[in-house]
Enzyme design. Structure first.
Site, PDB file in Angstrom:
ATOM      1  N   GLU A  19      -6.273  -0.575  -2.088  1.00 45.76           N
ATOM      2  CA  GLU A  19      -6.600  -1.890  -1.516  1.00 45.76           C
ATOM      3  C   GLU A  19      -7.669  -1.828  -0.417  1.00 45.76           C
ATOM      4  OE1 GLU A  19      -3.511  -5.143  -1.904  1.00 45.76           O
ATOM      5  OE2 GLU A  19      -2.460  -3.601  -0.761  1.00 45.76           O
ATOM      6  N   HIS A  67      -4.163  -4.799   7.190  1.00 44.23           N
ATOM      7  CA  HIS A  67      -3.509  -5.368   6.001  1.00 44.23           C
ATOM      8  C   HIS A  67      -2.068  -4.876   5.993  1.00 44.23           C
ATOM      9  CE1 HIS A  67      -2.203  -6.606   2.163  1.00 44.23           C
ATOM     10  NE2 HIS A  67      -2.019  -5.361   1.763  1.00 44.23           N
ATOM     11  N   HIS A  92       2.377  -5.679   4.888  1.00 39.69           N
ATOM     12  CA  HIS A  92       3.442  -6.350   4.132  1.00 39.69           C
ATOM     13  C   HIS A  92       4.558  -6.694   5.120  1.00 39.69           C
ATOM     14  CE1 HIS A  92       1.807  -3.339   0.919  1.00 39.69           C
ATOM     15  NE2 HIS A  92       0.983  -4.364   1.072  1.00 39.69           N
ATOM     16  N   HIS A 152       2.961 -11.010  -1.249  1.00 35.41           N
ATOM     17  CA  HIS A 152       2.377  -9.700  -0.964  1.00 35.41           C
ATOM     18  C   HIS A 152       2.427  -9.372   0.529  1.00 35.41           C
ATOM     19  CE1 HIS A 152      -1.465  -6.998  -1.567  1.00 35.41           C
ATOM     20  NE2 HIS A 152      -0.602  -6.461  -0.748  1.00 35.41           N
TER      21      HIS A 152
HETATM   22 ZN   LIG Z   1      -0.933  -4.681   0.192  1.00 38.78          ZN
END
Ligand SMILES: [Zn+2]
Length: 257
Positions: free
Chosen positions: A77, A96, A98, A167
């Site tokens: 990613e 980024h 979760h 996500h």
């Molecule tokens: Zn991710």
């Protein structure tokens, strides 16, 4: 300006803090733009953030191509970071994650909004990027190519963060310390907001209050958090440099829609 060695150590510290604060677990990642080459950024090889070392860090161009040393497999990613650095020249750090408390807001249409003054930087207009809108119903939800990264960056626009349906979320900042600060308080706000919603009707911070907090917020605030978080993960604290240059304001951030 920090030299590259110190910057990579700062990136290691950011990884350790975000893992310790529960924003990252075995997954998720944080990057920093290369101040000596704004067309590249630094991001670890694919490894759990709590155990990353400076020797794990790789350099990528703004289309997600690895340049330089390759200590291992990159994060699939990395295109999240590439797409955002390409679209947002004033952004120097991307988280980024979760982060668990934000996920419910990504799948219910209930808006994540600041309920406490420390959480104002998340902003009062947080969008939700839905990968299926452009890439169909059969993706694995991960941002695995630059087209997806650019689409995510377009949804983020000029804002501080975007949710990602089913996500997680992505948070940006002018520096690693700012992005880490916002990400930590994003997770706290999400948890507190769900508790408040369970109790009854919620009074959110007003747009005027959010703007006033942003105007009044100084490097001192970030430093106080950063110093404490460094202590908690047993990393050295180095006083930060808060000269972001000109032209950065909340209005600039909102300009991209
Ligand atoms: Zn991710």
């Amino acid at each position: 300006m920090m030299d590259q060695h110190d910057l990579l150590e700062e990136l290691v510290t950011a990884n350790r803090i975000l893992a310790n604060e529960g924003v990252l677990d075995s997954f998720g990642h944080v990057s920093v733009r290369n101040p000596e080459n704004p067309n590249s950024f630094f991001l670890s090889r694919a490894r759990a953030p709590a155990i990353i070392e400076a020797s794990d860090i790789m350099e990528f161009t703004l289309d997600g191509t690895s340049i330089g040393a390759e200590p291992g497999k990159p994060y699939s990613e990395r295109f999240i970071h590439a797409g955002i650095y390409e679209a947002r020249p004033e952004v120097n750090a991307v988280v980024h994650n979760h982060s668990p408390s934000v996920i419910p807001f990504s799948v219910t249409g209930k808006k994540l909004r600041p309920i406490m003054h420390m959480c104002a930087p998340i902003g009062d207009d947080i969008p939700t990027w839905d990968i299926s809108h452009k890439f169909g119903e059969s993706t694995n939800l991960l941002v695995t190519n630059i087209d997806m990264g650019r689409d995510l960056a377009a949804c983020l626009g000029g804002r501080t963060m975007t949710l990602m349906r089913g996500h997680g979320s992505t948070v940006v900042g002018r520096s690693l310390r700012e992005a880490v600060f916002t990400a930590v308080y994003m997770e706290l706000n999400a948890g507190m907001q769900m508790k408040a919603m369970a109790l009854g009707e919620v009074t959110y911070l007003s747009p005027g209050e959010i703007a006033a907090i942003e105007r009044g917020r100084a490097g001192f605030t970030f430093e106080r958090g950063w110093e404490n978080w460094c202590h908690e993960v047993d990393r050295p604290y180095v006083p930060g440099n808060w000269d972001f240059g000109e032209g950065y304001s909340r209005a600039d951030r909102q300009a991209g829609g």
